[in-house]
Write a protein that holds these residues in place. Structure first.
Motif, PDB file in Angstrom:
ATOM      1  N   ILE A  10     -23.462  30.247 -22.913  1.00 25.02           N
ATOM      2  CA  ILE A  10     -23.781  30.096 -21.489  1.00 25.02           C
ATOM      3  C   ILE A  10     -22.672  30.699 -20.649  1.00 25.02           C
ATOM      4  O   ILE A  10     -22.914  31.451 -19.710  1.00 25.02           O
ATOM      5  N   LYS A  11     -21.427  30.387 -21.001  1.00 30.63           N
ATOM      6  CA  LYS A  11     -20.281  30.864 -20.227  1.00 30.63           C
ATOM      7  C   LYS A  11     -20.158  32.389 -20.280  1.00 30.63           C
ATOM      8  O   LYS A  11     -19.778  33.025 -19.294  1.00 30.63           O
ATOM      9  N   SER A  12     -20.509  33.001 -21.426  1.00 31.66           N
ATOM     10  CA  SER A  12     -20.414  34.463 -21.519  1.00 31.66           C
ATOM     11  C   SER A  12     -21.473  35.147 -20.667  1.00 31.66           C
ATOM     12  O   SER A  12     -21.234  36.225 -20.138  1.00 31.66           O
ATOM     13  N   LYS A  13     -22.622  34.518 -20.513  1.00 28.11           N
ATOM     14  CA  LYS A  13     -23.680  35.106 -19.686  1.00 28.11           C
ATOM     15  C   LYS A  13     -23.473  34.799 -18.203  1.00 28.11           C
ATOM     16  O   LYS A  13     -23.918  35.546 -17.345  1.00 28.11           O
ATOM     17  N   LEU A  14     -22.829  33.692 -17.907  1.00 27.06           N
ATOM     18  CA  LEU A  14     -22.576  33.284 -16.522  1.00 27.06           C
ATOM     19  C   LEU A  14     -21.084  32.988 -16.362  1.00 27.06           C
ATOM     20  O   LEU A  14     -20.669  31.825 -16.306  1.00 27.06           O
ATOM     21  N   PRO A  15     -20.251  34.030 -16.285  1.00 25.70           N
ATOM     22  CA  PRO A  15     -18.800  33.819 -16.281  1.00 25.70           C
ATOM     23  C   PRO A  15     -18.279  33.076 -15.055  1.00 25.70           C
ATOM     24  O   PRO A  15     -17.204  32.495 -15.108  1.00 25.70           O
ATOM     25  N   LYS A  16     -18.995  33.064 -13.948  1.00 27.78           N
ATOM     26  CA  LYS A  16     -18.537  32.345 -12.757  1.00 27.78           C
ATOM     27  C   LYS A  16     -18.837  30.854 -12.832  1.00 27.78           C
ATOM     28  O   LYS A  16     -18.462  30.085 -11.962  1.00 27.78           O
ATOM     29  N   LEU A  17     -19.525  30.429 -13.899  1.00 26.85           N
ATOM     30  CA  LEU A  17     -19.842  29.024 -14.087  1.00 26.85           C
ATOM     31  C   LEU A  17     -18.554  28.248 -14.338  1.00 26.85           C
ATOM     32  O   LEU A  17     -17.689  28.687 -15.092  1.00 26.85           O
ATOM     33  N   ASN A  18     -18.412  27.109 -13.691  1.00 23.24           N
ATOM     34  CA  ASN A  18     -17.227  26.279 -13.828  1.00 23.24           C
ATOM     35  C   ASN A  18     -17.294  25.518 -15.156  1.00 23.24           C
ATOM     36  O   ASN A  18     -18.181  24.700 -15.366  1.00 23.24           O
ATOM     37  N   SER A  19     -16.360  25.799 -16.052  1.00 24.35           N
ATOM     38  CA  SER A  19     -16.347  25.170 -17.376  1.00 24.35           C
ATOM     39  C   SER A  19     -16.168  23.655 -17.286  1.00 24.35           C
ATOM     40  O   SER A  19     -16.785  22.914 -18.049  1.00 24.35           O
ATOM     41  N   ASP A  20     -15.319  23.194 -16.367  1.00 25.20           N
ATOM     42  CA  ASP A  20     -15.122  21.751 -16.201  1.00 25.20           C
ATOM     43  C   ASP A  20     -16.422  21.076 -15.782  1.00 25.20           C
ATOM     44  O   ASP A  20     -16.733  19.979 -16.223  1.00 25.20           O
TER      45      ASP A  20
END
Length: 158
Positions: free
Chosen positions: A48-58
């Motif tokens: 998910i993070k690789s496809k949506l890098p602006k997504l907040n991991s926290d």
């Protein structure tokens, strides 16, 4: 976390099957997460993070903060098409920049760097040790028969 993954899917206006294909996991795996049969794995989070890098991991992992990270300027003003700055936009091939939108273009460089960092961390070269043992010798062979008897064969000594 499954509720936050569902929020991401809905914010991207995708069906469950489309979202699973988008992030590179099987629809059945995503369905298992939503039904509570399994928990999201680290691989799912990284996909998910690789496809949506602006997504907040926290936010994704712990529910803390906002869904998307804000720019360094702190300016998170609305863009005319209804999105906010920092919110990634999916590219459906309608852009005239070789199929990559402005948001995707800037993000793809970050994904490349991140993928390089991940691959550098995961490089593990196993070390195999071969231990030499003396050759084994046959000392006895037993053959069992269906009448509950057996015969023993012992090789001749050299």
């Amino acid at each position: 976390m499954k509720d936050r993954i569902r929020q991401i899917m809905e914010s991207q206006h995708m069906t469950q099957q489309t979202f699973a294909q988008f992030i590179g996991i099987s629809p059945a795996a995503l369905s298992s997460i939503f039904n509570g049969r399994t928990n999201a794995t680290l691989n799912t989070v990284e996909a998910i993070k690789s496809k949506l890098p602006k997504l907040n991991s926290d936010w994704l992992l712990f529910g803390k903060g906002k869904m998307y990270e804000v720019d360094d300027t702190g300016d998170n003003t609305d863009i005319p098409d209804g999105r906010t700055q920092g919110e990634p936009m999916l590219d459906f091939g309608e852009s005239d920049a070789g199929g990559i939108s402005g948001v995707t273009r800037s993000s793809s460089a970050n994904v490349g760097v991140r993928m390089q960092q991940v691959s550098q961390r995961q490089t593990v070269k196993p070390e195999v040790k071969y231990v030499e043992r003396p050759q084994r010798q046959i000392t006895e062979i037993r053959v069992y028969f269906d009448d509950l008897t057996y015969e023993t064969f012992v090789p001749k000594s050299k």
